[in-house]
Design a protein around this motif. Sequence first.
Motif, PDB file in Angstrom:
ATOM      1  N   TRP A  90       0.736  -1.247  -0.060  1.00 41.22           N
ATOM      2  CA  TRP A  90      -0.071  -0.057  -0.017  1.00 41.22           C
ATOM      3  C   TRP A  90       0.624   1.346  -0.074  1.00 41.22           C
ATOM      4  O   TRP A  90       1.634   1.358   1.083  1.00 41.22           O
ATOM      5  N   GLY A  91       0.566   2.149  -0.961  1.00 48.98           N
ATOM      6  CA  GLY A  91       1.326   3.366  -0.896  1.00 48.98           C
ATOM      7  C   GLY A  91       0.568   4.366  -0.500  1.00 48.98           C
ATOM      8  O   GLY A  91      -0.510   4.244   0.247  1.00 48.98           O
ATOM      9  N   CYS A  98       0.558   5.215  -7.799  1.00 50.07           N
ATOM     10  CA  CYS A  98      -0.401   4.575  -6.933  1.00 50.07           C
ATOM     11  C   CYS A  98      -1.814   4.490  -7.775  1.00 50.07           C
ATOM     12  O   CYS A  98      -2.587   3.377  -7.969  1.00 50.07           O
ATOM     13  N   ASP A 103       1.792   0.766  -6.483  1.00 46.80           N
ATOM     14  CA  ASP A 103       1.993   1.241  -4.977  1.00 46.80           C
ATOM     15  C   ASP A 103       3.576   0.922  -4.637  1.00 46.80           C
ATOM     16  O   ASP A 103       4.095   1.335  -3.835  1.00 46.80           O
ATOM     17  N   CYS A 106       5.678   3.767  -5.111  1.00 45.71           N
ATOM     18  CA  CYS A 106       4.839   4.832  -4.738  1.00 45.71           C
ATOM     19  C   CYS A 106       6.247   6.187  -4.516  1.00 45.71           C
ATOM     20  O   CYS A 106       7.048   5.959  -3.859  1.00 45.71           O
ATOM     21  N   ARG A 109       6.837   6.730  -0.810  1.00 43.30           N
ATOM     22  CA  ARG A 109       7.005   5.619  -0.098  1.00 43.30           C
ATOM     23  C   ARG A 109       8.024   5.788   1.300  1.00 43.30           C
ATOM     24  O   ARG A 109       7.798   5.262   2.323  1.00 43.30           O
ATOM     25  N   HIS A 136      -7.082  -2.436  -3.534  1.00 42.82           N
ATOM     26  CA  HIS A 136      -6.030  -3.053  -3.074  1.00 42.82           C
ATOM     27  C   HIS A 136      -6.422  -4.810  -3.414  1.00 42.82           C
ATOM     28  O   HIS A 136      -5.915  -5.467  -2.620  1.00 42.82           O
TER      29      HIS A 136
END
Length: 346
Positions: A90-91, A98, A103, A106, A109, A136
């Motif tokens: 997950w970003g 993203c 992501d 990203c 990040r 996601h």
Amino acid sequence: MRALRLTAWGEPATPTEVERPVPHGTEVLVRVEAAGLCHSDLHVIDGAPGALPYRLPFTLGHEVAGRATALGPDAEGVTAGQRVVVYGPWGCGACDRCAAGRDNYCDRRDTLPWHGVGLGRDGGMAEYLLVPSARHLVPIDDLPAVQAAPLSDAGLTSYHAVAGLRDALGEGSTAVVIGVGGLGHLAVQILRATTASRILAVDVREDALALADRSGADFGTLVRADTARVLRTRSGGAGADAVLDFVGTDRTLELAISILRPGGVLAVVGSGGGRLTVAKPGVLPPGFRLSLPFWGTRPELAEVIGLARSGAIRVETERFPLSAAPEAIGRLRRGQVRGRAVLVPD
């Protein structure tokens, strides 16, 4: 609900009773059917205070598959009851990468206090997982969750690594996989399914070479004094067009460089702490290219799931109930897991 949570750096993860999350906004609540166990989890558990940006406590588990059971009022792109695998890196959710499902790269990040699900954010070693957005989630349809969960990292990372060097793996080429564990055995299968290369496998364990053989490798060898010579001979004498190192120690990087042909590409996936000195002139092959792949993209995860549903790839797994997570972690530390360890709710 039960969850395996990290509450202190350098201490074992703790089985804990926590409140079941309630989804709001775009969130989706997933009832977990399977969660993979990865060496990255060990790195997180063993982390020194301040080494990672994560805020304690949080639930471990970044390879997750299950069923969407409840949706926030603004959730789109998934229906209640749909079986899904969770895209893990997950970003920020706002940058261009993203937005494109990348992501893993990203732009923000380095500023985030997490790297993904189970990596600074609550993960899937629990009965339920709260996912911030349906973007996601990737449908798995009838694919067993025990297969789907490891594909979200072990499969996706291997696929992404292979994709980055696929241009070097045409007809008559040779690819070498160093380290045939949870990721390496999937890399062998992905190479077999998506390239025309001859596949050579290297490990320090006989059972890993047997796994490589079952996964479709053309040849496997233990690490010995003459391993580089043997691999060069098996590649036709010129050396390998590509090497995927799933270990990443000084020893494996030295082996990788010694067997690459000019213009060859090295993908370092393992986080074994090895170092490679770049100097010109030096020992690196002319035209050498280096790749440091991290996880993979959401579209690639959908492609990996498609390969699995077609039967082209299959994860070799060992199942453990969630309550036996400490046992599974201990076996992983001792190198006693064949393929991928997967936790399932009791």
